[in-house]
Design an enzyme around this catalytic site. Structure first.
Site, PDB file in Angstrom:
ATOM      1  CG  ASP A  10      -2.069  -0.997   1.068  1.00 49.40           C
ATOM      2  OD1 ASP A  10      -2.183  -1.610  -0.006  1.00 49.40           O
ATOM      3  OD2 ASP A  10      -2.844  -1.162   2.025  1.00 49.40           O
ATOM      4  NE  ARG A  27       7.816   8.704  -4.246  1.00 51.58           N
ATOM      5  CZ  ARG A  27       8.250   9.960  -4.214  1.00 51.58           C
ATOM      6  NH1 ARG A  27       7.574  10.862  -3.516  1.00 51.58           N
ATOM      7  NH2 ARG A  27       9.339  10.309  -4.846  1.00 51.58           N
ATOM      8  CD  GLU A  61      -2.742   8.023   7.379  1.00 51.14           C
ATOM      9  OE1 GLU A  61      -1.548   7.982   7.021  1.00 51.14           O
ATOM     10  OE2 GLU A  61      -3.519   7.062   7.245  1.00 51.14           O
ATOM     11  CG  ASP A  79       1.470  10.101  22.257  1.00 53.95           C
ATOM     12  OD1 ASP A  79       1.694  10.892  23.186  1.00 53.95           O
ATOM     13  OD2 ASP A  79       1.741   8.886  22.322  1.00 53.95           O
ATOM     14  CB  THR A 104      -8.232  -0.301   6.217  1.00 56.35           C
ATOM     15  OG1 THR A 104      -7.831   0.306   4.983  1.00 56.35           O
ATOM     16  CG2 THR A 104      -9.703  -0.675   6.143  1.00 56.35           C
ATOM     17  CE1 TYR A 139      -0.663   6.084  13.935  1.00 59.47           C
ATOM     18  CE2 TYR A 139      -0.385   8.106  12.683  1.00 59.47           C
ATOM     19  CZ  TYR A 139      -0.154   7.368  13.814  1.00 59.47           C
ATOM     20  OH  TYR A 139       0.569   7.916  14.849  1.00 59.47           O
ATOM     21  CB  SER A 173      -2.959   1.209  14.032  1.00 61.42           C
ATOM     22  OG  SER A 173      -2.668   0.453  12.882  1.00 61.42           O
TER      23      SER A 173
END
Length: 294
Positions: A74, A79, A150, A179, A190, A192, A195
């Protein structure tokens, strides 16, 4: 078809897919253009390397290209998005990486997938993007101010929390003591955001998600908003700087900078084969339904 090919690495997971892809495209008389840096990695390993067109950078991409094929994971597709920009060139990914929510073609089905694409047996999934502006202006962000997955702010050079003061359409929402904060598209749900406890959202949903990163507000939870919302962020902390990431690209920003995030005015076209779907991908990649009762 005039086809661009891009990859970032050439290792044991990608050597066979590259060879199979190029051989099959030559067999189909495709007009093949390989990105220069990737060509330098693979040319000594492939046959008849003189048969391929090569261009130094993707600045030479234009609307005459029918397709861009990404070989990798991904991250390679993210990129590739920076090369395609708003040209409307469809992208498809061959998965030579790991999980692969965007790069969905398995190595074992390359030839069949290419045949389906060349024969028009696919559909286009329009993926929304985010764009960001800063006040005062930041040159690093201005050069490439959009993201498919994101846009996130996070702490830099410190173990201390930062405070992310957040406004939606100029109305104060809250201040996240954390943070950082992730602003995710449906495509990025699906990644960052997932997670960090964010929800999974189907790609065709007109929404964005705000997901705090390790919040110290115990009542802070991910928030889904309409994608027409303008989001403003003011970050403060013990250090003078923080980080802004646009997918995999990172810039350092001063604390007095105001960030404005909104939906971009163009989309990325992802090719989706007719025997694939987002729900099918969820079942395969996240093992949904892997229960002996099913």
């Amino acid at each position: 078809m005039k086809i661009a090919i891009f990859g970032q690495f050439y290792h044991k997971n990608s050597d066979v897919p590259v060879e199979v892809l190029l051989r099959h495209l030559l067999k189909k008389n495709a007009d093949i253009h390989i990105e220069r840096d990737f060509f330098d990695l693979i040319h000594s390993e492939i046959e008849d390397d003189q048969k391929y067109n090569v261009f130094k950078t993707f600045d030479t991409l234009d609307a005459t290209f029918d397709l861009l094929i990404s070989i990798g994971g991904d991250g390679t597709i993210l990129r590739a998005v920076t090369f395609v920009k708003d040209l409307g060139i469809p992208i498809v990914g061959i998965n030579a990486g790991r999980l692969g929510f965007l790069a969905t073609i398995p190595k074992e089905y390359i030839e069949k997938a290419i045949d389906d694409i060349l024969n028009g047996n696919y559909k286009i999934s329009e993926r929304s993007l985010l764009t960001i502006t800063t006040s005062p202006e930041n040159e690093n962000i201005k050069k490439m101010n959009f993201a498919l997955n994101e846009i996130a702010v996070s702490r830099k050079d410190t173990t201390s929390m930062i405070t992310v003061e957040t406004y939606l359409n100029d109305e104060y929402l809250t201040s996240y003591w954390s943070d950082g904060l992730i602003i995710s598209t449906p495509t990025g749900s699906t990644g960052y955001s997932l997670s960090c406890g964010g929800p999974v959202i189907t790609p065709d949903t007109n929404s964005l998600t705000l997901t705090p990163i390790a919040p110290h507000n115990l009542n802070a939870r991910p928030l889904v908003i309409t994608d027409s919302t303008e989001i403003k962020l003011k970050v403060s902390g013990r250090e003078n700087n923080y980080l802004v990431s646009l997918d995999s690209r990172i810039a350092t920003i001063n604390n007095d900078t105001i960030l404005t995030v909104r939906k971009a005015d163009f989309t990325i076209k992802m090719i989706e084969l007719l025997d694939e779907s987002f729900l099918n991908t969820l079942r395969k990649k996240l093992l949904w339904g892997e229960d002996k009762r099913n």
